[in-house]
Design a protein around this motif. Sequence first.
Motif, PDB file in Angstrom:
ATOM      1  N   PHE A   1      20.022  -5.501  -0.701  1.00 41.96           N
ATOM      2  CA  PHE A   1      18.659  -6.330  -0.760  1.00 41.96           C
ATOM      3  C   PHE A   1      18.803  -7.825  -0.328  1.00 41.96           C
ATOM      4  O   PHE A   1      19.988  -8.264  -0.566  1.00 41.96           O
ATOM      5  CB  PHE A   1      18.414  -6.543  -2.375  1.00 41.96           C
ATOM      6  N   GLY A   2      17.709  -8.074   0.513  1.00 43.82           N
ATOM      7  CA  GLY A   2      17.823  -9.422   1.252  1.00 43.82           C
ATOM      8  C   GLY A   2      16.787 -10.383   0.479  1.00 43.82           C
ATOM      9  O   GLY A   2      16.118  -9.944  -0.504  1.00 43.82           O
ATOM     10  N   SER A   3      17.394 -11.709   0.397  1.00 50.24           N
ATOM     11  CA  SER A   3      16.810 -12.675  -0.517  1.00 50.24           C
ATOM     12  C   SER A   3      15.379 -13.301   0.287  1.00 50.24           C
ATOM     13  O   SER A   3      15.882 -13.696   1.324  1.00 50.24           O
ATOM     14  CB  SER A   3      17.888 -13.588  -1.196  1.00 50.24           C
ATOM     15  N   VAL A   4      14.439 -13.611  -0.306  1.00 49.68           N
ATOM     16  CA  VAL A   4      13.417 -14.351   0.289  1.00 49.68           C
ATOM     17  C   VAL A   4      13.398 -15.802  -0.292  1.00 49.68           C
ATOM     18  O   VAL A   4      13.491 -15.916  -1.635  1.00 49.68           O
ATOM     19  CB  VAL A   4      11.988 -13.740  -0.045  1.00 49.68           C
ATOM     20  N   GLN A   5      13.505 -16.558   0.601  1.00 45.72           N
ATOM     21  CA  GLN A   5      13.838 -18.234   0.219  1.00 45.72           C
ATOM     22  C   GLN A   5      12.593 -18.959   0.475  1.00 45.72           C
ATOM     23  O   GLN A   5      11.528 -18.498   1.159  1.00 45.72           O
ATOM     24  CB  GLN A   5      14.817 -18.743   0.808  1.00 45.72           C
ATOM     25  N   GLY A   6      12.495 -20.280   0.403  1.00 48.23           N
ATOM     26  CA  GLY A   6      11.552 -21.221   0.893  1.00 48.23           C
ATOM     27  C   GLY A   6      11.033 -22.012  -0.293  1.00 48.23           C
ATOM     28  O   GLY A   6      10.159 -22.915   0.127  1.00 48.23           O
ATOM     29  N   GLY A   7      11.609 -21.766  -1.544  1.00 45.76           N
ATOM     30  CA  GLY A   7      10.980 -22.874  -2.539  1.00 45.76           C
ATOM     31  C   GLY A   7       9.574 -22.554  -2.728  1.00 45.76           C
ATOM     32  O   GLY A   7       9.020 -21.588  -2.594  1.00 45.76           O
ATOM     33  N   CYS A   8       8.901 -23.890  -2.835  1.00 44.18           N
ATOM     34  CA  CYS A   8       7.427 -23.880  -3.253  1.00 44.18           C
ATOM     35  C   CYS A   8       6.776 -24.105  -1.589  1.00 44.18           C
ATOM     36  O   CYS A   8       5.609 -24.591  -1.756  1.00 44.18           O
ATOM     37  CB  CYS A   8       7.225 -24.731  -4.064  1.00 44.18           C
ATOM     38  N   ASP A   9       7.437 -24.172  -0.624  1.00 50.26           N
ATOM     39  CA  ASP A   9       6.818 -24.502   0.702  1.00 50.26           C
ATOM     40  C   ASP A   9       6.225 -23.328   1.363  1.00 50.26           C
ATOM     41  O   ASP A   9       6.857 -22.038   1.512  1.00 50.26           O
ATOM     42  CB  ASP A   9       8.138 -24.727   1.545  1.00 50.26           C
ATOM     43  N   ARG A  10       5.033 -22.928   1.322  1.00 53.70           N
ATOM     44  CA  ARG A  10       4.393 -21.765   1.488  1.00 53.70           C
ATOM     45  C   ARG A  10       4.574 -21.370   2.890  1.00 53.70           C
ATOM     46  O   ARG A  10       5.097 -20.127   3.072  1.00 53.70           O
ATOM     47  CB  ARG A  10       2.799 -22.107   1.704  1.00 53.70           C
ATOM     48  N   GLN A  11       4.412 -21.943   3.943  1.00 60.51           N
ATOM     49  CA  GLN A  11       4.934 -21.728   5.304  1.00 60.51           C
ATOM     50  C   GLN A  11       6.525 -21.216   5.522  1.00 60.51           C
ATOM     51  O   GLN A  11       6.863 -20.268   5.997  1.00 60.51           O
ATOM     52  CB  GLN A  11       4.559 -22.792   6.463  1.00 60.51           C
ATOM     53  N   LEU A  12       7.143 -21.886   4.957  1.00 64.33           N
ATOM     54  CA  LEU A  12       8.367 -21.460   5.018  1.00 64.33           C
ATOM     55  C   LEU A  12       9.020 -20.208   4.214  1.00 64.33           C
ATOM     56  O   LEU A  12       9.644 -19.324   4.625  1.00 64.33           O
ATOM     57  CB  LEU A  12       9.615 -22.561   4.405  1.00 64.33           C
ATOM     58  N   ARG A  13       8.116 -20.115   3.052  1.00 66.04           N
ATOM     59  CA  ARG A  13       8.367 -18.921   2.420  1.00 66.04           C
ATOM     60  C   ARG A  13       7.863 -17.851   3.094  1.00 66.04           C
ATOM     61  O   ARG A  13       8.737 -16.538   3.013  1.00 66.04           O
ATOM     62  CB  ARG A  13       7.694 -19.011   1.056  1.00 66.04           C
TER      63      ARG A  13
END
Length: 374
Positions: free
Chosen positions: A228-240
């Motif tokens: 399983f790969g992890s999806v990051q980006g916090g609360c930054d919509r574009q980065l997520r």
Amino acid sequence: MNCGSCFIIVTHWCCLSLALAISQYRFPDIHCTTLGAMKFRVQVSRGGARLGLLSDLGRFDGVLQTPLCLVYTRKGCVPHLTNDVLADTLVCDTEEPASFVFPLVSTIDLQSAVAKQGRGIGRFCGLNDHIAYSTVQDPARFVPSGFNDKFGVSVWPKDGRIQVDVKRFMEIQEAFRPHIYQALCDSDTDEKATSKRLKKSYERTLRFLDDCLDIHARSQTLTSTAVFGSVQGGCDRQLRLKSAKETALRPVDGFVVEGLVSYGLQSENCDFAQIRSLLIETLSALPVDKPRAMHLVWKPSNVVLAVEAGIDLFDSSYPHVLAERGSAFVLPLSPFDAKTISEVKDGDGDAERFRCEMSLNDERSVLFVSDAIL
């Protein structure tokens, strides 16, 4: 029946109740495959929520139904449950094998012993016929911020910080031989994380994932293990969204949504409304033919909301937290309404007996849990 076993039954029941609600809405089947060994098939979908089947999980030749509750462990054991009570709980709850989550932070010191035995973490812990899923952090433990770097990720067992690089992480997975493992990731983000921290988390997690996949592809031990790969980006919509799309380009078998809420007891009080839209948008950027997991100290109401948004896998760390503070679930539900779930402290008379009823589509499911507090 002791308090801990009641918690696991109720958690599974909560998931089953929502599944029955979703199953009233039939759509054409979506037949799905993965790039790895594991297969995932969506049977029914309603909005973001879906009912699915997981199969071809290495040595396990059966099928698991999703949404799926993963049984939370520490040191390879289910807290507050003896092996005989656990066995009785699993038998009365479902005919399917259970799925156990093994956080790295509480199992890292078992590496040498498990490797010496040579039969994997599940058999080492006496869970021979069940699914083993290895994760990086423990959702019920606070993770200090600022200790991850480009070389690896810090985990915090009781005897202090241990930094784990990709090489050691994959050696651990080869010793543990799980059915599924979450690739090494930097999830040190929350709503207060800076743009610089979010970018580092995103870049490192992708680099760690690529390195893990490279070693995995050359491993003779992990040929039937799902990643399983992890999806990051916090609360930054574009980065997520960028993280979701980039992770989906890798040959992973599923996804773990990370970094929206910090690990630890504070996630118990997560206001789901604050992350709902971002979570839904993130999940919409992921392929529908692979499962999505999210590990937090979810209250039952948040479990239901997360499943409605499109999460397929969650864990039972919240029942563990309740048991630690001497509490229990009370579910006066007829019909099912997760918002009416309340918590009863140890010693309250109302906790001596639960009677939970659900009526959906002329079918009635009744759960009796007696003597919840011994």
